[in-house]
Design a protein around this motif. Sequence first.
Motif, PDB file in Angstrom:
ATOM      1  N   MET A   1       0.834  -1.208   0.000  1.00  0.00           N
ATOM      2  CA  MET A   1       0.000   0.000   0.000  1.00  0.00           C
ATOM      3  C   MET A   1       0.868   1.257   0.000  1.00  0.00           C
ATOM      4  SD  MET A   1      -2.869   1.036   2.805  1.00  0.00           S
ATOM      5  CE  MET A   1      -1.665   1.090   4.112  1.00  0.00           C
ATOM      6  N   LEU A   2       1.958   1.240   0.772  1.00  0.00           N
ATOM      7  CA  LEU A   2       2.832   2.400   0.828  1.00  0.00           C
ATOM      8  C   LEU A   2       3.684   2.535  -0.432  1.00  0.00           C
ATOM      9  CD1 LEU A   2       4.023   2.175   4.534  1.00  0.00           C
ATOM     10  CD2 LEU A   2       2.528   3.909   3.560  1.00  0.00           C
ATOM     11  N   LEU A   3       4.010   1.418  -1.068  1.00  0.00           N
ATOM     12  CA  LEU A   3       4.872   1.455  -2.247  1.00  0.00           C
ATOM     13  C   LEU A   3       4.158   1.997  -3.476  1.00  0.00           C
ATOM     14  CD1 LEU A   3       6.748  -1.960  -1.942  1.00  0.00           C
ATOM     15  CD2 LEU A   3       7.821   0.297  -2.019  1.00  0.00           C
ATOM     16  N   LYS A   4       2.894   1.648  -3.645  1.00  0.00           N
ATOM     17  CA  LYS A   4       2.196   2.004  -4.877  1.00  0.00           C
ATOM     18  C   LYS A   4       2.083   3.518  -5.036  1.00  0.00           C
ATOM     19  CE  LYS A   4      -0.447  -2.265  -5.267  1.00  0.00           C
ATOM     20  NZ  LYS A   4      -1.786  -2.887  -5.231  1.00  0.00           N
ATOM     21  N   ASN A   5       2.464   3.991  -6.233  1.00  0.00           N
ATOM     22  CA  ASN A   5       2.391   5.410  -6.592  1.00  0.00           C
ATOM     23  C   ASN A   5       3.306   6.306  -5.774  1.00  0.00           C
ATOM     24  OD1 ASN A   5       0.277   4.891  -8.489  1.00  0.00           O
ATOM     25  ND2 ASN A   5      -1.171   4.826  -6.792  1.00  0.00           N
ATOM     26  N   SER A   6       4.276   5.707  -5.072  1.00  0.00           N
ATOM     27  CA  SER A   6       5.169   6.510  -4.240  1.00  0.00           C
ATOM     28  C   SER A   6       6.348   7.027  -5.049  1.00  0.00           C
ATOM     29  CB  SER A   6       5.700   5.677  -3.073  1.00  0.00           C
ATOM     30  OG  SER A   6       4.652   5.297  -2.213  1.00  0.00           O
ATOM     31  N   PRO A   7       6.924   8.180  -4.657  1.00  0.00           N
ATOM     32  CA  PRO A   7       8.133   8.666  -5.322  1.00  0.00           C
ATOM     33  C   PRO A   7       9.309   7.744  -5.031  1.00  0.00           C
ATOM     34  CG  PRO A   7       7.611  10.014  -3.399  1.00  0.00           C
ATOM     35  CD  PRO A   7       6.452   9.100  -3.596  1.00  0.00           C
ATOM     36  N   ALA A   8      10.348   7.855  -5.857  1.00  0.00           N
ATOM     37  CA  ALA A   8      11.474   6.928  -5.781  1.00  0.00           C
ATOM     38  C   ALA A   8      12.156   6.945  -4.418  1.00  0.00           C
ATOM     39  CB  ALA A   8      12.483   7.243  -6.881  1.00  0.00           C
ATOM     40  N   ASP A   9      12.220   8.117  -3.758  1.00  0.00           N
ATOM     41  CA  ASP A   9      12.920   8.160  -2.474  1.00  0.00           C
ATOM     42  C   ASP A   9      12.170   7.372  -1.406  1.00  0.00           C
ATOM     43  OD1 ASP A   9      10.870  10.030  -2.580  1.00  0.00           O
ATOM     44  OD2 ASP A   9      11.831  11.421  -1.193  1.00  0.00           O
ATOM     45  N   VAL A  10      10.838   7.367  -1.489  1.00  0.00           N
ATOM     46  CA  VAL A  10      10.056   6.569  -0.543  1.00  0.00           C
ATOM     47  C   VAL A  10      10.241   5.082  -0.838  1.00  0.00           C
ATOM     48  CG1 VAL A  10       7.727   6.008   0.262  1.00  0.00           C
ATOM     49  CG2 VAL A  10       8.365   8.392  -0.181  1.00  0.00           C
ATOM     50  N   VAL A  11      10.218   4.729  -2.127  1.00  0.00           N
ATOM     51  CA  VAL A  11      10.428   3.335  -2.513  1.00  0.00           C
ATOM     52  C   VAL A  11      11.797   2.864  -2.045  1.00  0.00           C
ATOM     53  CG1 VAL A  11      10.596   1.717  -4.444  1.00  0.00           C
ATOM     54  CG2 VAL A  11       8.899   3.556  -4.504  1.00  0.00           C
ATOM     55  N   LYS A  12      12.829   3.713  -2.183  1.00  0.00           N
ATOM     56  CA  LYS A  12      14.172   3.323  -1.754  1.00  0.00           C
ATOM     57  C   LYS A  12      14.244   3.128  -0.244  1.00  0.00           C
ATOM     58  CE  LYS A  12      19.078   4.478  -1.973  1.00  0.00           C
ATOM     59  NZ  LYS A  12      19.278   4.048  -0.577  1.00  0.00           N
ATOM     60  N   ALA A  13      13.570   3.988   0.484  1.00  0.00           N
ATOM     61  CA  ALA A  13      13.577   3.859   1.942  1.00  0.00           C
ATOM     62  C   ALA A  13      12.964   2.528   2.372  1.00  0.00           C
ATOM     63  CB  ALA A  13      12.823   5.021   2.575  1.00  0.00           C
ATOM     64  N   ILE A  14      11.866   2.155   1.722  1.00  0.00           N
ATOM     65  CA  ILE A  14      11.222   0.884   2.043  1.00  0.00           C
ATOM     66  C   ILE A  14      12.087  -0.277   1.555  1.00  0.00           C
ATOM     67  CG2 ILE A  14       9.133  -0.500   1.767  1.00  0.00           C
ATOM     68  CD1 ILE A  14       7.609   2.123   1.233  1.00  0.00           C
ATOM     69  N   PHE A  15      12.720  -0.099   0.397  1.00  0.00           N
ATOM     70  CA  PHE A  15      13.640  -1.117  -0.135  1.00  0.00           C
ATOM     71  C   PHE A  15      14.759  -1.389   0.872  1.00  0.00           C
ATOM     72  CE2 PHE A  15      17.598  -2.204  -2.224  1.00  0.00           C
ATOM     73  CZ  PHE A  15      17.246  -3.189  -3.128  1.00  0.00           C
ATOM     74  N   ASP A  16      15.379  -0.331   1.377  1.00  0.00           N
ATOM     75  CA  ASP A  16      16.475  -0.496   2.330  1.00  0.00           C
ATOM     76  C   ASP A  16      16.029  -1.239   3.580  1.00  0.00           C
ATOM     77  OD1 ASP A  16      18.126   0.886   0.592  1.00  0.00           O
ATOM     78  OD2 ASP A  16      17.895   2.812   1.627  1.00  0.00           O
ATOM     79  N   ALA A  17      14.782  -0.998   3.967  1.00  0.00           N
ATOM     80  CA  ALA A  17      14.289  -1.585   5.209  1.00  0.00           C
ATOM     81  C   ALA A  17      13.899  -3.050   5.070  1.00  0.00           C
ATOM     82  CB  ALA A  17      13.095  -0.776   5.720  1.00  0.00           C
ATOM     83  N   CYS A  18      13.323  -3.434   3.902  1.00  0.00           N
ATOM     84  CA  CYS A  18      12.717  -4.769   3.911  1.00  0.00           C
ATOM     85  C   CYS A  18      12.798  -5.569   2.614  1.00  0.00           C
ATOM     86  CB  CYS A  18      11.257  -4.669   4.353  1.00  0.00           C
ATOM     87  SG  CYS A  18      10.217  -3.762   3.197  1.00  0.00           S
ATOM     88  N   PHE A  19      13.526  -5.103   1.602  1.00  0.00           N
ATOM     89  CA  PHE A  19      13.565  -5.852   0.340  1.00  0.00           C
ATOM     90  C   PHE A  19      14.040  -7.287   0.533  1.00  0.00           C
ATOM     91  CE2 PHE A  19      16.018  -7.320  -3.372  1.00  0.00           C
ATOM     92  CZ  PHE A  19      15.007  -7.334  -4.331  1.00  0.00           C
ATOM     93  N   ASN A  20      15.165  -7.453   1.220  1.00  0.00           N
ATOM     94  CA  ASN A  20      15.699  -8.804   1.418  1.00  0.00           C
ATOM     95  C   ASN A  20      14.739  -9.689   2.204  1.00  0.00           C
ATOM     96  OD1 ASN A  20      18.078  -8.294   0.005  1.00  0.00           O
ATOM     97  ND2 ASN A  20      19.139  -7.518   1.823  1.00  0.00           N
ATOM     98  N   LEU A  21      14.021  -9.088   3.129  1.00  0.00           N
ATOM     99  CA  LEU A  21      13.063  -9.860   3.924  1.00  0.00           C
ATOM    100  C   LEU A  21      11.875 -10.309   3.074  1.00  0.00           C
ATOM    101  CD1 LEU A  21      13.091  -7.680   7.157  1.00  0.00           C
ATOM    102  CD2 LEU A  21      14.249  -9.859   6.784  1.00  0.00           C
ATOM    103  N   VAL A  22      11.453  -9.456   2.139  1.00  0.00           N
ATOM    104  CA  VAL A  22      10.349  -9.822   1.250  1.00  0.00           C
ATOM    105  C   VAL A  22      10.779 -10.970   0.333  1.00  0.00           C
ATOM    106  CG1 VAL A  22       8.804  -9.026  -0.578  1.00  0.00           C
ATOM    107  CG2 VAL A  22       9.329  -7.523   1.343  1.00  0.00           C
ATOM    108  N   ILE A  23      12.001 -10.887  -0.187  1.00  0.00           N
ATOM    109  CA  ILE A  23      12.540 -11.990  -0.994  1.00  0.00           C
ATOM    110  C   ILE A  23      12.548 -13.278  -0.175  1.00  0.00           C
ATOM    111  CG2 ILE A  23      14.637 -12.912  -2.070  1.00  0.00           C
ATOM    112  CD1 ILE A  23      13.431 -10.885  -3.862  1.00  0.00           C
TER     113      ILE A  23
END
Length: 368
Positions: A1-23
């Motif tokens: 919900m937070l990722l959709k339609n978000s600017p790249a800096d928000v997406v990167k912040a979420i990526f840094d926090a949890c991308f590996n965990l989602v994988i």
Amino acid sequence: MLLKNSPADVVKAIFDACFNLVIEIVLQSDDHAELQNATECLASFISGGKQDLLVWAGDSGLVMKGLLDAASRLLDPDMESSGSLFVASYILQLILHLPSQMSLHIHELVASVVRRMQSCEVFGLRSSLILILARLVHSSTPDVNQFINLMLSTPAKGFENALVYVMPEWTKLQGEIQGAYQIKVTTSALALLLSTRHAELSKINVQGDLVKSNAGITTRSKAKLAPEMWTMIPLPAKIFALLSDALIEIQEQGLDDEDEDSEWDEVSNDENGGVQDILHPMAVPSSVNPSVEHLDALAKAFDDDDDNDDEYDNELTKVDPLNEQIKLADFLTNYFVNMYSTDQSLFDYLFQSLADVQKSVVGNVINK
């Protein structure tokens, strides 16, 4: 919900926090809901981060490996269909945003999609896998023979090759595919396949029309003893009929090019929506309990998103150039006219196999 339609800096912040965990969830979880949500999350990471996603972690190869490993798990033929339900949206994002990286793995991808199709009994998943193959047809233009030859070289259990397996399945399901984006991509892909005049296409027989019974009313017990029977027709004739049916549907709905997408898929295209609408009220002081306001804002955004029945159209029409390039009514009209003018013998051969209503609409098009 937070990722959709978000600017790249928000997406990167979420990526840094949890991308590996989602994988990790995709690779290890057996919970269908977790797998579905994690798959959607990865698709949104790719949609929001695009090529930049590969360098955010400092090791593009490692990020790409994680994305491909996730795709491999979701296409595992032994996985329950519910867990794989959103894999097509994810893979289409990979194809659209990371084309050069994915081009190295197309043969393995097609083989995995075919294996997943063969083990899947859920219509929604099977039709979405067909959408992946249809999009790859478009990616192979201007030489669509490349795609056909790829399918001919790909194995399919119990069949001579993947093309012999996939095309009867695709043409059987085509009339049931829903959503403007899906209909546009799959219908035009069938036309591109037919336009190759590839010799292998005419060797494949597919399901034609239902054979009507003269035995009166069909009871449940009779249906068990005498299952439905279908005629078998050459693949080119079936594709030609499906293209005719698509044109009939457009004309019956009274759609013009501007209305095409909105009629088939009523989705919100509010580009100002998304995470900004959620975060803005959080920054405004309020005399009421802020936590309640924030939760209400989040809940409203979630409800709005949950009301959207077509994730493909919502996400992919914004990024896939085909959605703007192809107006299906014009595409089909031009297709029939061009075939009639450049290869009338083939046109006449396919035309004579049409039903009367199909002949009428195609005849009107070429006689304009």
